[in-house]
Design a protein around this motif. Sequence first.
Motif, PDB file in Angstrom:
ATOM      1  N   GLU A 250       4.771  15.815 -12.696  1.00 45.13           N
ATOM      2  CA  GLU A 250       4.777  14.491 -13.316  1.00 45.13           C
ATOM      3  C   GLU A 250       4.804  14.568 -14.839  1.00 45.13           C
ATOM      4  O   GLU A 250       5.322  13.671 -15.504  1.00 45.13           O
ATOM      5  CB  GLU A 250       3.538  13.704 -12.860  1.00 45.13           C
ATOM      6  N   ALA A 251       4.262  15.654 -15.385  1.00 46.14           N
ATOM      7  CA  ALA A 251       4.226  15.793 -16.845  1.00 46.14           C
ATOM      8  C   ALA A 251       5.516  16.373 -17.419  1.00 46.14           C
ATOM      9  O   ALA A 251       5.644  16.503 -18.640  1.00 46.14           O
ATOM     10  CB  ALA A 251       3.044  16.686 -17.248  1.00 46.14           C
ATOM     11  N   ALA A 252       6.475  16.716 -16.565  1.00 48.69           N
ATOM     12  CA  ALA A 252       7.713  17.331 -17.036  1.00 48.69           C
ATOM     13  C   ALA A 252       8.498  16.378 -17.936  1.00 48.69           C
ATOM     14  O   ALA A 252       8.483  15.153 -17.750  1.00 48.69           O
ATOM     15  CB  ALA A 252       8.572  17.746 -15.845  1.00 48.69           C
ATOM     16  N   ARG A 253       9.207  16.944 -18.904  1.00 51.00           N
ATOM     17  CA  ARG A 253       9.992  16.117 -19.822  1.00 51.00           C
ATOM     18  C   ARG A 253      11.167  15.436 -19.133  1.00 51.00           C
ATOM     19  O   ARG A 253      11.724  14.482 -19.669  1.00 51.00           O
ATOM     20  CB  ARG A 253      10.476  16.981 -20.997  1.00 51.00           C
ATOM     21  N   LEU A 254      11.518  15.892 -17.959  1.00 55.30           N
ATOM     22  CA  LEU A 254      12.574  15.239 -17.188  1.00 55.30           C
ATOM     23  C   LEU A 254      12.221  13.807 -16.809  1.00 55.30           C
ATOM     24  O   LEU A 254      13.102  13.012 -16.475  1.00 55.30           O
ATOM     25  CB  LEU A 254      12.885  16.043 -15.919  1.00 55.30           C
ATOM     26  N   HIS A 255      10.941  13.480 -16.850  1.00 51.61           N
ATOM     27  CA  HIS A 255      10.514  12.105 -16.547  1.00 51.61           C
ATOM     28  C   HIS A 255      10.559  11.214 -17.788  1.00 51.61           C
ATOM     29  O   HIS A 255      10.271  10.017 -17.702  1.00 51.61           O
ATOM     30  CB  HIS A 255       9.097  12.107 -15.968  1.00 51.61           C
ATOM     31  N   GLY A 256      10.906  11.803 -18.935  1.00 53.51           N
ATOM     32  CA  GLY A 256      10.951  11.033 -20.173  1.00 53.51           C
ATOM     33  C   GLY A 256      12.247  10.264 -20.332  1.00 53.51           C
ATOM     34  O   GLY A 256      13.046  10.153 -19.397  1.00 53.51           O
ATOM     35  N   PRO A 257      12.485   9.719 -21.520  1.00 50.81           N
ATOM     36  CA  PRO A 257      13.695   8.939 -21.775  1.00 50.81           C
ATOM     37  C   PRO A 257      14.955   9.747 -21.496  1.00 50.81           C
ATOM     38  O   PRO A 257      15.015  10.945 -21.785  1.00 50.81           O
ATOM     39  CB  PRO A 257      13.582   8.594 -23.268  1.00 50.81           C
ATOM     40  N   GLY A 258      15.945   9.071 -20.929  1.00 50.38           N
ATOM     41  CA  GLY A 258      17.205   9.728 -20.580  1.00 50.38           C
ATOM     42  C   GLY A 258      17.774   9.139 -19.313  1.00 50.38           C
ATOM     43  O   GLY A 258      17.398   8.037 -18.892  1.00 50.38           O
ATOM     44  N   GLY A 259      18.661   9.860 -18.681  1.00 47.37           N
ATOM     45  CA  GLY A 259      19.276   9.388 -17.448  1.00 47.37           C
ATOM     46  C   GLY A 259      18.318   9.419 -16.276  1.00 47.37           C
ATOM     47  O   GLY A 259      17.246  10.038 -16.334  1.00 47.37           O
ATOM     48  N   GLU A 260      18.717   8.765 -15.201  1.00 44.12           N
ATOM     49  CA  GLU A 260      17.907   8.743 -13.979  1.00 44.12           C
ATOM     50  C   GLU A 260      17.705  10.168 -13.466  1.00 44.12           C
ATOM     51  O   GLU A 260      18.622  10.992 -13.487  1.00 44.12           O
ATOM     52  CB  GLU A 260      18.610   7.907 -12.915  1.00 44.12           C
ATOM     53  N   LEU A 261      16.495  10.461 -13.011  1.00 45.45           N
ATOM     54  CA  LEU A 261      16.193  11.765 -12.422  1.00 45.45           C
ATOM     55  C   LEU A 261      16.471  11.713 -10.930  1.00 45.45           C
ATOM     56  O   LEU A 261      15.956  10.850 -10.212  1.00 45.45           O
ATOM     57  CB  LEU A 261      14.728  12.138 -12.675  1.00 45.45           C
ATOM     58  N   VAL A 262      17.293  12.650 -10.456  1.00 40.61           N
ATOM     59  CA  VAL A 262      17.663  12.724  -9.041  1.00 40.61           C
ATOM     60  C   VAL A 262      17.208  14.068  -8.500  1.00 40.61           C
ATOM     61  O   VAL A 262      17.580  15.117  -9.018  1.00 40.61           O
ATOM     62  CB  VAL A 262      19.190  12.571  -8.854  1.00 40.61           C
ATOM     63  N   ARG A 263      16.391  14.029  -7.464  1.00 36.98           N
ATOM     64  CA  ARG A 263      15.921  15.251  -6.811  1.00 36.98           C
ATOM     65  C   ARG A 263      16.722  15.484  -5.540  1.00 36.98           C
ATOM     66  O   ARG A 263      16.800  14.618  -4.673  1.00 36.98           O
ATOM     67  CB  ARG A 263      14.435  15.123  -6.469  1.00 36.98           C
ATOM     68  N   LEU A 264      17.329  16.663  -5.416  1.00 37.28           N
ATOM     69  CA  LEU A 264      18.098  17.008  -4.220  1.00 37.28           C
ATOM     70  C   LEU A 264      17.488  18.258  -3.607  1.00 37.28           C
ATOM     71  O   LEU A 264      17.611  19.353  -4.139  1.00 37.28           O
ATOM     72  CB  LEU A 264      19.564  17.247  -4.583  1.00 37.28           C
ATOM     73  N   SER A 265      16.790  18.069  -2.495  1.00 36.79           N
ATOM     74  CA  SER A 265      16.090  19.182  -1.835  1.00 36.79           C
ATOM     75  C   SER A 265      17.061  19.967  -0.962  1.00 36.79           C
ATOM     76  O   SER A 265      16.997  19.926   0.277  1.00 36.79           O
ATOM     77  CB  SER A 265      14.919  18.653  -1.004  1.00 36.79           C
ATOM     78  N   SER A 266      17.968  20.658  -1.608  1.00 34.43           N
ATOM     79  CA  SER A 266      18.985  21.439  -0.910  1.00 34.43           C
ATOM     80  C   SER A 266      19.279  22.687  -1.713  1.00 34.43           C
ATOM     81  O   SER A 266      19.119  22.704  -2.935  1.00 34.43           O
ATOM     82  CB  SER A 266      20.266  20.620  -0.722  1.00 34.43           C
ATOM     83  N   GLN A 267      19.724  23.719  -1.028  1.00 32.92           N
ATOM     84  CA  GLN A 267      20.175  24.931  -1.704  1.00 32.92           C
ATOM     85  C   GLN A 267      21.651  25.189  -1.432  1.00 32.92           C
ATOM     86  O   GLN A 267      22.167  26.262  -1.727  1.00 32.92           O
ATOM     87  CB  GLN A 267      19.326  26.126  -1.256  1.00 32.92           C
ATOM     88  N   ASP A 268      22.312  24.196  -0.879  1.00 34.69           N
ATOM     89  CA  ASP A 268      23.729  24.287  -0.515  1.00 34.69           C
ATOM     90  C   ASP A 268      24.556  23.494  -1.528  1.00 34.69           C
ATOM     91  O   ASP A 268      24.462  22.263  -1.576  1.00 34.69           O
ATOM     92  CB  ASP A 268      23.939  23.737   0.893  1.00 34.69           C
ATOM     93  N   PRO A 269      25.365  24.146  -2.367  1.00 32.97           N
ATOM     94  CA  PRO A 269      26.161  23.418  -3.357  1.00 32.97           C
ATOM     95  C   PRO A 269      27.045  22.337  -2.755  1.00 32.97           C
ATOM     96  O   PRO A 269      27.229  21.272  -3.363  1.00 32.97           O
ATOM     97  CB  PRO A 269      26.998  24.522  -4.017  1.00 32.97           C
ATOM     98  N   ALA A 270      27.614  22.579  -1.575  1.00 32.85           N
ATOM     99  CA  ALA A 270      28.471  21.572  -0.944  1.00 32.85           C
ATOM    100  C   ALA A 270      27.673  20.316  -0.601  1.00 32.85           C
ATOM    101  O   ALA A 270      28.162  19.191  -0.778  1.00 32.85           O
ATOM    102  CB  ALA A 270      29.126  22.144   0.314  1.00 32.85           C
TER     103      ALA A 270
END
Length: 356
Positions: A250-270
């Motif tokens: 929750e403290a990561a800078r990815l939660h700060g100002p910028g574009g929407e954060l999208v989490r993809l729980s996958s290890q498959d590039p396709a």
Amino acid sequence: MAPRSVDGTRLPGAQHPSAVEIDAARRALDLAARGPETGPNPRVGAVLLSPDGTVLGEGFHRGAGTPHAEVAALEDARARGAQVRGATAVVTLEPCRHRGRTGPCTRALLDAGVARVVLGVPDPTAAAGGGAAELRAAGVDVVEGALREEGEELLRVWLRSMRRGRPFVTLKIATTLDGRVSAADGSSRWITSAAARAHAHSVRSRVDAIAVGTGTALGDDPELTARTADGGLAPHQPLRVVVGRREVPEAARLHGPGGELVRLSSQDPAEVLASLWEREVRHLLVEGGPVLTTAFLRAGLVDEVHAYVAPVLLGAGRPVVGDLGIGTLADALRLRTVEVRHLDPDALLVARPQEV
């Protein structure tokens, strides 16, 4: 030889564009380049010509949900008080025939009484393609291929994305001269110079999404924003995509100002690309680190590589790419260099797989 009028323009029914129409096609390409590089829609420009070659109106597509280039040009002509019946529409991309956020351009041209359409690039999509045939069936003269090569280059990312049914993937790497992304102690900031980083931010501002793996998200704590020269946020901020199964704190800078954060729980590039395609991502920038870089390369899902190389030697540390499953030089993944740029004191090499 096709008939010509006294001023050199081709008469209706001519199967090749006239010199005046080619000039209009160049103008249409200039207009198209003003449109946004991001979003699901292509950049398109249009110019309306009278039978004597006078410009009646012009326009370009400003982004999803706004009038398409043909409609913008018709609106411009009407605002000028011009009569468009019998006009020629010069368009960089085949007019669409489907109804999405806006109506079909073929219908708009037919309703306006346009008599001739000169287009550059055929539309490869199943939903929108076929506009030229529809216009011909309605009695409109249609000429295809005007400055097509230039049009294909302008639309290169969008066209490949549409033809493949997945986002175009640009892989960004920043390495030392001996291919390291970090020193033996793990330190990695900064391998490349401020000039190289500024260029990378300009690329970020022109893509739909940026992807990193959870290792990079946790180890580097990046913001993944697009910044202007003065350090402020650029007007367009791409989606910030984290690939992998670990959570982002929750403290990561990815939660700060910028574009929407999208989490993809996958290890498959396709799978990653399929998920982003559903979000209307057409251009993805993969920024690493080595695990994600290797996964996309092994999967054959990289369309372009941006390699920022610093004149620095470490001799040890983490390499930029892991095992690609290549056992002999004959099987090496070979790329075609399309650009080399000096970014004092670094160099940027842009390369594409041989088939691109």
